[in-house]
Design a protein around this motif. Structure first.
Motif, PDB file in Angstrom:
ATOM      1  N   TRP A 137       4.955  -1.572  -5.836  1.00 22.54           N
ATOM      2  CA  TRP A 137       5.236  -1.205  -4.477  1.00 22.54           C
ATOM      3  C   TRP A 137       3.259  -0.360  -4.108  1.00 22.54           C
ATOM      4  O   TRP A 137       3.507  -0.388  -3.104  1.00 22.54           O
ATOM      5  N   GLY A 138       2.960   0.587  -5.745  1.00 19.23           N
ATOM      6  CA  GLY A 138       1.801   0.604  -4.812  1.00 19.23           C
ATOM      7  C   GLY A 138       0.420  -0.113  -4.665  1.00 19.23           C
ATOM      8  O   GLY A 138      -0.132   0.202  -3.379  1.00 19.23           O
ATOM      9  N   LEU A 139       0.875  -1.141  -5.191  1.00 18.41           N
ATOM     10  CA  LEU A 139      -0.372  -2.588  -4.660  1.00 18.41           C
ATOM     11  C   LEU A 139       0.340  -3.123  -3.233  1.00 18.41           C
ATOM     12  O   LEU A 139      -0.721  -3.594  -2.902  1.00 18.41           O
ATOM     13  N   PHE A 140       1.775  -3.443  -3.128  1.00 18.44           N
ATOM     14  CA  PHE A 140       1.685  -3.921  -1.584  1.00 18.44           C
ATOM     15  C   PHE A 140       1.777  -2.822  -1.171  1.00 18.44           C
ATOM     16  O   PHE A 140       1.139  -3.032   0.423  1.00 18.44           O
ATOM     17  N   ILE A 141       1.689  -1.710  -1.010  1.00 16.34           N
ATOM     18  CA  ILE A 141       1.614  -0.211  -0.061  1.00 16.34           C
ATOM     19  C   ILE A 141      -0.279  -0.788   0.250  1.00 16.34           C
ATOM     20  O   ILE A 141      -0.757  -0.587   1.448  1.00 16.34           O
ATOM     21  N   GLY A 142      -1.223  -0.791  -1.068  1.00 15.47           N
ATOM     22  CA  GLY A 142      -2.239  -0.249  -0.284  1.00 15.47           C
ATOM     23  C   GLY A 142      -2.240  -2.042   0.055  1.00 15.47           C
ATOM     24  O   GLY A 142      -4.036  -1.439   0.160  1.00 15.47           O
ATOM     25  N   LYS A 143      -2.440  -2.484  -0.103  1.00 21.72           N
ATOM     26  CA  LYS A 143      -3.098  -4.156   0.561  1.00 21.72           C
ATOM     27  C   LYS A 143      -2.607  -4.097   1.614  1.00 21.72           C
ATOM     28  O   LYS A 143      -3.195  -4.393   2.686  1.00 21.72           O
ATOM     29  N   MET A 144      -1.649  -3.146   2.430  1.00 25.42           N
ATOM     30  CA  MET A 144      -1.136  -3.620   2.973  1.00 25.42           C
ATOM     31  C   MET A 144      -1.758  -2.660   4.081  1.00 25.42           C
ATOM     32  O   MET A 144      -2.418  -2.770   5.385  1.00 25.42           O
ATOM     33  N   ALA A 191     -10.245 -12.702   2.328  1.00 26.07           N
ATOM     34  CA  ALA A 191     -10.393 -12.430   3.290  1.00 26.07           C
ATOM     35  C   ALA A 191      -9.930 -10.920   3.631  1.00 26.07           C
ATOM     36  O   ALA A 191     -10.753 -10.007   4.333  1.00 26.07           O
ATOM     37  N   GLY A 192      -8.865 -11.022   2.568  1.00 26.82           N
ATOM     38  CA  GLY A 192      -8.996  -9.202   1.876  1.00 26.82           C
ATOM     39  C   GLY A 192      -7.563  -8.815   2.254  1.00 26.82           C
ATOM     40  O   GLY A 192      -7.201  -9.780   3.495  1.00 26.82           O
ATOM     41  N   GLY A 193      -6.922  -7.970   1.813  1.00 29.49           N
ATOM     42  CA  GLY A 193      -5.766  -7.417   2.178  1.00 29.49           C
ATOM     43  C   GLY A 193      -4.173  -8.038   1.343  1.00 29.49           C
ATOM     44  O   GLY A 193      -4.767  -8.865   0.826  1.00 29.49           O
ATOM     45  N   ILE A 194      -3.126  -8.337   2.163  1.00 29.75           N
ATOM     46  CA  ILE A 194      -2.162  -8.470   1.527  1.00 29.75           C
ATOM     47  C   ILE A 194      -2.102  -9.637   1.704  1.00 29.75           C
ATOM     48  O   ILE A 194      -0.778 -10.226   1.020  1.00 29.75           O
ATOM     49  N   GLY A 195      -2.381 -10.424   2.154  1.00 29.22           N
ATOM     50  CA  GLY A 195      -2.508 -11.729   2.394  1.00 29.22           C
ATOM     51  C   GLY A 195      -2.573 -12.861   0.836  1.00 29.22           C
ATOM     52  O   GLY A 195      -1.882 -13.460   0.788  1.00 29.22           O
ATOM     53  N   GLN A 196      -3.688 -12.142   0.560  1.00 32.41           N
ATOM     54  CA  GLN A 196      -3.841 -12.922  -0.954  1.00 32.41           C
ATOM     55  C   GLN A 196      -2.400 -13.043  -1.976  1.00 32.41           C
ATOM     56  O   GLN A 196      -2.263 -13.758  -2.169  1.00 32.41           O
ATOM     57  N   ILE A 197      -2.081 -11.023  -1.334  1.00 32.83           N
ATOM     58  CA  ILE A 197      -1.261 -11.034  -2.857  1.00 32.83           C
ATOM     59  C   ILE A 197       0.094 -12.049  -2.080  1.00 32.83           C
ATOM     60  O   ILE A 197       1.264 -12.606  -3.265  1.00 32.83           O
ATOM     61  N   LEU A 198      -0.076 -11.912  -1.387  1.00 32.66           N
ATOM     62  CA  LEU A 198       1.525 -13.097  -0.766  1.00 32.66           C
ATOM     63  C   LEU A 198       1.608 -14.770  -0.903  1.00 32.66           C
ATOM     64  O   LEU A 198       2.480 -14.880  -1.270  1.00 32.66           O
ATOM     65  N   PHE A 199       0.356 -15.394  -0.528  1.00 31.32           N
ATOM     66  CA  PHE A 199      -0.161 -16.394  -1.374  1.00 31.32           C
ATOM     67  C   PHE A 199      -0.339 -16.508  -2.537  1.00 31.32           C
ATOM     68  O   PHE A 199       0.722 -17.369  -2.738  1.00 31.32           O
ATOM     69  N   THR A 226      -2.869 -10.846   7.934  1.00 28.78           N
ATOM     70  CA  THR A 226      -2.504 -11.113   6.419  1.00 28.78           C
ATOM     71  C   THR A 226      -2.389 -12.301   6.027  1.00 28.78           C
ATOM     72  O   THR A 226      -2.021 -12.618   5.283  1.00 28.78           O
ATOM     73  N   VAL A 227      -2.359 -13.015   7.636  1.00 28.99           N
ATOM     74  CA  VAL A 227      -2.828 -14.692   7.498  1.00 28.99           C
ATOM     75  C   VAL A 227      -4.583 -15.092   6.166  1.00 28.99           C
ATOM     76  O   VAL A 227      -5.000 -15.699   5.910  1.00 28.99           O
ATOM     77  N   LEU A 228      -4.915 -13.886   7.124  1.00 26.19           N
ATOM     78  CA  LEU A 228      -6.744 -14.214   6.460  1.00 26.19           C
ATOM     79  C   LEU A 228      -6.783 -14.117   4.924  1.00 26.19           C
ATOM     80  O   LEU A 228      -7.698 -14.422   4.472  1.00 26.19           O
ATOM     81  N   GLY A 229      -6.448 -12.878   4.598  1.00 24.12           N
ATOM     82  CA  GLY A 229      -5.799 -12.950   2.897  1.00 24.12           C
ATOM     83  C   GLY A 229      -5.994 -13.953   2.260  1.00 24.12           C
ATOM     84  O   GLY A 229      -6.396 -14.290   1.392  1.00 24.12           O
ATOM     85  N   ILE A 230      -4.836 -14.932   3.429  1.00 27.83           N
ATOM     86  CA  ILE A 230      -4.822 -16.432   2.057  1.00 27.83           C
ATOM     87  C   ILE A 230      -6.013 -16.833   1.424  1.00 27.83           C
ATOM     88  O   ILE A 230      -5.882 -17.162   0.309  1.00 27.83           O
ATOM     89  N   ILE A 231      -7.274 -16.971   2.737  1.00 29.25           N
ATOM     90  CA  ILE A 231      -8.493 -17.521   2.033  1.00 29.25           C
ATOM     91  C   ILE A 231      -9.370 -16.561   1.647  1.00 29.25           C
ATOM     92  O   ILE A 231     -10.462 -17.000   1.477  1.00 29.25           O
ATOM     93  N   ILE A 291       5.369  -5.718   5.588  1.00 29.58           N
ATOM     94  CA  ILE A 291       4.640  -5.930   6.141  1.00 29.58           C
ATOM     95  C   ILE A 291       5.726  -5.602   7.683  1.00 29.58           C
ATOM     96  O   ILE A 291       4.585  -4.909   8.405  1.00 29.58           O
ATOM     97  N   VAL A 292       6.883  -5.721   7.695  1.00 25.70           N
ATOM     98  CA  VAL A 292       7.770  -5.740   8.839  1.00 25.70           C
ATOM     99  C   VAL A 292       8.032  -4.463   8.610  1.00 25.70           C
ATOM    100  O   VAL A 292       7.394  -4.134   9.905  1.00 25.70           O
ATOM    101  N   VAL A 293       7.923  -3.674   7.791  1.00 26.40           N
ATOM    102  CA  VAL A 293       7.692  -2.631   8.186  1.00 26.40           C
ATOM    103  C   VAL A 293       6.224  -1.486   8.861  1.00 26.40           C
ATOM    104  O   VAL A 293       6.550  -0.535   9.889  1.00 26.40           O
ATOM    105  N   ALA A 294       5.295  -2.391   8.034  1.00 17.77           N
ATOM    106  CA  ALA A 294       3.977  -1.269   8.448  1.00 17.77           C
ATOM    107  C   ALA A 294       4.016  -1.550   9.843  1.00 17.77           C
ATOM    108  O   ALA A 294       3.690  -1.289  11.165  1.00 17.77           O
ATOM    109  N   VAL A 295       4.509  -2.994  10.217  1.00 16.66           N
ATOM    110  CA  VAL A 295       3.933  -4.095  11.175  1.00 16.66           C
ATOM    111  C   VAL A 295       4.945  -2.872  12.542  1.00 16.66           C
ATOM    112  O   VAL A 295       4.350  -2.525  13.823  1.00 16.66           O
TER     113      VAL A 295
END
Length: 282
Positions: A85-92, A237-245, A230-235, A263-267
């Motif tokens: 959770w620490g990693l997820f929240i930090g990336k978010m 570009a940082g953020g939670i998208g990378q670990i999601l991908f 969140t989508v940009l992290g897939i390629i 992501i849902v909670v943050a948004v």
């Protein structure tokens, strides 16, 4: 003065005035417009594979297997607590920071572009090229823009920030310009009557009218940017998208479910804060 020459509107039989009648040309235009939309939907039915819609309810085996893994952490407290959770929240949080900076830079760019793109502010030879430039900016996909900035500055959040700024700036500039075009002319003419120059007309006659709407647009785009980031992290570009991908590629759908929850909670929090800000400012 006598009222003899004044006639009240003739009511219909029920005492209610008859509804206004539209002209034949207006009816023909509406028929052509909506008929064209319906025809386009019909033509697009097969290319968009809408005929596969029943498969959502028939081929449920694979969907059920995915859903079982996706929701497993929410039924297994031990698995839920074992997540990073620490990693997820930090990336978010990094994703939110990217969206915040990207939106802030976009606003700075959108204000002059929005004014130059308004036909009641700028001459046509400036307004039209600016509008076409904004069309070009909005037409380039976010991922392509992100790849361009990744090539320029390398992997990381800065490329994501610049990508958000580029796309959001184009959208906000168009919305800002349309808001300026719908202002009341009277305050501007009042400022002009005092002998003010063009810049003073904009500062005192235009900006006060559009500021509330601009604020609402900017807050909405910030919410959208937080999701888009969140989508940009897939390629890369940082953020939670990378670990999601990464979790999706590794078929770790239980981890995917937890990341989506963050992501849902943050948004949702961003949306609530935006509502509070809009209530206080507008």
């Amino acid at each position: 003065m006598s009222d003899a020459g004044i006639r009240a509107p003739h009511p219909s039989a029920g005492g209610v005035p008859a509804p206004p009648k539209r002209s034949a040309s207006a009816l023909a235009f509406d028929t052509l417009l909506w008929g064209g939309v319906i025809l386009l939907l019909i033509v697009s039915f097969r290319p968009a594979e809408i005929d596969k819609f029943p498969q959502l309810f028939t081929d449920t085996e694979r969907t059920g297997a995915f859903a079982k893994l996706f929701f497993k952490p929410f039924t297994d407290p031990k698995l839920f607590m074992s997540m990073e959770w620490g990693l997820f929240i930090g990336k978010m949080w990094q994703t939110v920071q990217m969206a915040l900076w990207g939106t802030a830079l976009a606003i700075i760019a959108a204000i002059p572009l929005g004014l130059l793109g308004a036909r009641n502010i700028a001459p046509i030879w400036i307004q039209q090229p600016v509008r076409r430039l904004l069309d070009l900016i909005r037409s380039i996909p976010d991922l392509v823009v992100a790849l361009i900035f990744i090539t320029a500055v390398g992997l990381g959040p800065f490329a994501g920030v610049m990508s958000i700024m580029f796309n959001t700036g184009g959208v906000l500039a168009k919305l800002f310009a349309e808001a300026v075009e719908s202002i009341d002319k009277a305050p501007v003419e009042g400022v002009r009557a005092t002998g003010a120059v063009k810049l003073q007309e904009i500062v005192w006659g235009v900006i006060p009218q559009v500021a509330p709407l601009w604020t609402s647009y900017a807050l909405y785009r910030f919410e959208s940017s937080a999701r888009a980031a969140t989508v940009l992290g897939i390629i890369g570009a940082g953020g939670i998208g990378q670990i999601l991908f990464d979790s999706i590629n590794a078929f770790q759908f239980d981890q995917t479910g937890c990341i989506v929850l963050v992501i849902v909670v943050a948004v949702s929090i961003i949306d609530l804060l935006s509502q509070v800000i809009r209530t206080r400012l507008l």
